[in-house]
Motif scaffolding. Structure first.
Motif, mmCIF file in Angstrom:
data_model
loop_
_atom_site.group_PDB
_atom_site.id
_atom_site.type_symbol
_atom_site.label_atom_id
_atom_site.label_comp_id
_atom_site.label_asym_id
_atom_site.label_seq_id
_atom_site.Cartn_x
_atom_site.Cartn_y
_atom_site.Cartn_z
ATOM 1 N N LEU A 365 43.392 -57.997 -6.842
ATOM 2 C CA LEU A 365 42.583 -56.813 -7.100
ATOM 3 C C LEU A 365 42.738 -56.282 -8.509
ATOM 4 O O LEU A 365 41.820 -55.630 -9.032
ATOM 5 N N ASP A 366 43.880 -56.532 -9.127
ATOM 6 C CA ASP A 366 44.045 -56.008 -10.481
ATOM 7 C C ASP A 366 43.260 -56.870 -11.475
ATOM 8 O O ASP A 366 42.664 -57.882 -11.110
ATOM 9 N N SER A 367 43.271 -56.465 -12.718
ATOM 10 C CA SER A 367 42.444 -57.138 -13.731
ATOM 11 C C SER A 367 43.155 -58.271 -14.446
ATOM 12 O O SER A 367 42.607 -58.850 -15.391
ATOM 13 N N ASP A 368 44.372 -58.610 -13.996
ATOM 14 C CA ASP A 368 45.149 -59.654 -14.653
ATOM 15 C C ASP A 368 45.105 -60.945 -13.836
ATOM 16 O O ASP A 368 45.796 -61.052 -12.815
ATOM 17 N N PRO A 369 44.336 -61.943 -14.223
ATOM 18 C CA PRO A 369 44.262 -63.182 -13.443
ATOM 19 C C PRO A 369 45.531 -64.015 -13.521
ATOM 20 O O PRO A 369 45.732 -64.925 -12.708
#
Length: 638
Positions: A365-369
């Motif tokens: 869910l966060d923006s860090d893949p």
């Protein structure tokens, strides 16, 4: 002097340090959680996905989608109760007991731990507004499953048998607020600026009032808003656009209520710290993007959009931070995700056999893949569509898995499909074949394709072994408990081969059918069984043999019907458990009565209950559609 000054300075420093220690540190308010899940809707019902001129207009949902993390490969169950059971427990529905929508197989097993149980154990206020559809009698009601505040319809739809007789989404309608019947009115169920009332607007107003009360008390809330729309029957909301279908108008009314909720969260300052999850349907419904629809194991039966927004938690909130998350995830992942993200402890009483099957999607869910949980590269999810009294292996199953390359990019989205035990498996890659037109097992396959098929079939075997452990068990409402002194055994929940009479139109038409209810009795004693053709709420205008005096709308045609008279002359009840018969009694029925009343001594524990109505010639007409059960006289232990 110097020494004294030093001593005084040291003392002052100590006092200041102590003061700092003793001053309470302001704690950040726990995040609130709001889950919205409408019924029988999917991609084509939202203008965010469907840009056809005749599609419903859903600008408020579109606005939310534009500021959310959009889960683009999100899976629910193919029908109502199974989807709700998975969401509430984080477990597969076959294991949780709710694999159908009727026949008592919509009941969530009483020992299951719900999302509301977990939030309540962590100090949250808990409430539901809408459709529960996991059991309407003790110990299966929302109030028994962790919800402190309950605003609901009964059964699986506004006109289904367990709900208040004659209810529709428009007036007249009766909705239960903490067990108290409340009439739907323009004042409590209207859209601002619009005359008329609609059930969706009532649920929305109630939810906003509840959240406002929690905010005033500085109490975090978990609010579950499972709207009953756009499940049939369809009614015309008062704000309907001219020329659109009843269903389209219903969806657009819901979208306006979504707008009300979003504005409320903004105006009250709750939006930033409220983790909002909008599951855009409880099953896939029919849509142009995917194969098949509701009650199908193909993609269109169980894949729906899902939006997640939590600005203060880093989950979007603006158009600049919105994004799509393409990994394959499921509603069973939401409870473990909430527990992970919000640091919620599990209930202390969860037994090991009720371990959650879902997993936290926090890292997705966060923006860090770069921090994505590598386990998602190999996870397998299974969806099946049972919709029968007893579980059947290989029935309408889809076994799903993402395949990733070395860089973590999705290269394939595999779906192994099995319709039944006597049908061959199919394999699709919906990364390249979204509509599942090309069965890769119906043509010469390379080694990798064969390996994928075999691994997914093996995964299904493991899954089935786990979920079918308690398949032979019945989930039972309990009579004779002070928690609910009178319960009703509905024809909706009969165990039988075919579909039972599950909606009010079927009851009105006097459907010739019969089956048994699985129940339990809290204590030994004399139990009263009140066998009726019509529900108690209309006893003043019906008899066991009469038609209706006040018409209801037909489910299929929306036309007023008075139903069918039945020449009931006698009644029978049989109660048993395994090989032991506790009662098998007959009595004559007066045609101007409500039905027949039997008093039967019973031991505590489980039993099966079946009833019959007969005509003057002894011909069976049907079972008693409503059987009200109460404890007449408990047995006093010596």
């Amino acid at each position: 002097m110097k020494t004294n000054r030093l001593r005084n300075t040291s003392s002052l420093a100590f006092v200041l340090t102590l003061a700092v220690v003793l001053v309470p540190v302001a704690q950040a308010a726990p995040p609130n959680v709001l889950i919205i899940m409408p019924d029988d809707m999917s991609f084509d019902d939202y203008s965010y996905y469907n840009h056809q001129p005749d599609a419903p207009r859903t600008p408020n949902t579109d606005r939310l989608g534009g500021k959310s993390v959009r889960l683009t490969d999100f899976h629910v169950a193919p029908t109502c109760s199974p989807s709700r059971s998975q969401l509430m427990t984080g477990r597969y529905t076959d294991a949780a007991g709710a694999w159908h929508t009727v026949m008592g197989r919509e009941f969530l097993r009483a020992d299951e731990v719900t999302m509301a149980d977990v939030f309540k154990a962590n100090g949250y206020r808990t409430a539901i507004f809408g459709k529960w559809h996991l059991g309407d009698s003790y110990p299966l009601r929302p109030k028994d499953r962790g919800f402190e505040h309950v605003v609901m319809i009964c059964g699986g739809g506004i006109d289904q048998q367990p709900n208040f007789w004659g209810d529709r989404n428009t007036t007249p309608s009766t909705i239960f607020v903490n067990d108290q019947p409340v009439e739907l009115t323009e004042e409590n169920g209207g859209l601002p600026g619009t005359s008329g009332a609609f059930a969706t607007s009532f649920f929305t107003a109630q939810a906003m009032d509840y959240m406002k009360t929690c905010q005033a008390k500085q109490e975090p809330f978990f609010v579950y808003a499972p709207y009953n729309v756009a499940h049939g029957p369809q009614d015309v909301p008062p704000d309907a656009r001219a020329g659109v279908s009843d269903r389209t108008a219903t969806i657009e009314n819901m979208d306006k209520n979504i707008g009300r909720l979003l504005t409320f969260l903004d105006d009250t300052g709750l939006a930033d710290n409220t983790l909002l999850v909008f599951i855009l349907g409880d099953n896939g419904e029919g849509n142009s993007m995917l194969r098949a629809g509701k009650a199908s194991h193909y993609e269109g039966g169980h894949r729906v959009p899902c939006f997640v927004r939590w600005p203060s938690g880093g989950y979007a909130g603006t158009t600049a931070t919105a994004r799509e998350m393409p990994r394959m995830v499921s509603e069973i992942d939401l409870l473990p995700t909430f527990m992970d993200v919000l640091n919620l402890r599990d209930v202390a009483y969860r037994p090991s056999q009720l371990a959650m099957a879902g997993r936290s999607i926090k890292t997705l869910l966060d923006s860090d893949p770069k921090n994505d949980d590598p386990a998602f590269g190999s996870r397998v999810l299974v969806v099946d569509n049972q919709r029968m009294d007893n579980l059947e292996k290989y029935k309408q199953a889809s076994v799903m898995r993402d395949e990733l390359d070395a860089a973590g990019q999705i290269t394939h989205k595999w779906r192994a499909i099995c319709a039944s035990e006597d049908k061959p498996w199919e394999l699709f890659d919906i990364q390249a074949d979204m509509l599942q037109k090309t069965n890769l097992l119906a043509q010469p396959t390379n080694g990798h394709i064969a390996e994928i098929a075999q691994s997914l079939q093996a995964a299904y075997e493991d899954w089935w072994r786990d979920v079918s452990v308690n398949a032979a068990d019945y989930t039972r409402p309990i009579a004779g408990s002070p928690e609910e002194p009178v319960i009703c055994l509905y024809s909706h929940d009969w165990h039988m081969e075919d579909l039972p009479p599950w909606n009010q139109t079927m009851i009105a038409e006097g459907l010739a059918a019969n089956g048994f209810n699985a129940a339990a009795f809290a204590q030994a004693g004399d139990y009263t069984f009140d066998l009726r053709r019509w529900p108690r709420e209309i006893a003043g205008e019906t008899t066991v043999t009469s038609k209706l005096k006040s018409p209801i709308k037909s489910t299929s045609k929306n036309a007023p019907i008075l139903g069918k008279s039945l020449p009931v002359n006698s009644a029978r009840i049989r109660i048993w458990n395994v090989e032991k018969t506790y009662a098998d009694e007959w009595q004559d029925v007066k045609p101007d009565s409500d039905g027949a009343v039997f008093t039967v001594p019973l031991p505590a524990g489980p039993a099966m209950v079946q009833t019959w109505f007969y005509d003057a010639d002894g011909k069976e007409l049907c079972g008693a559609y409503y059987v009200y059960v109460s404890l007449a006289q408990p047995v006093v232990s010596p």
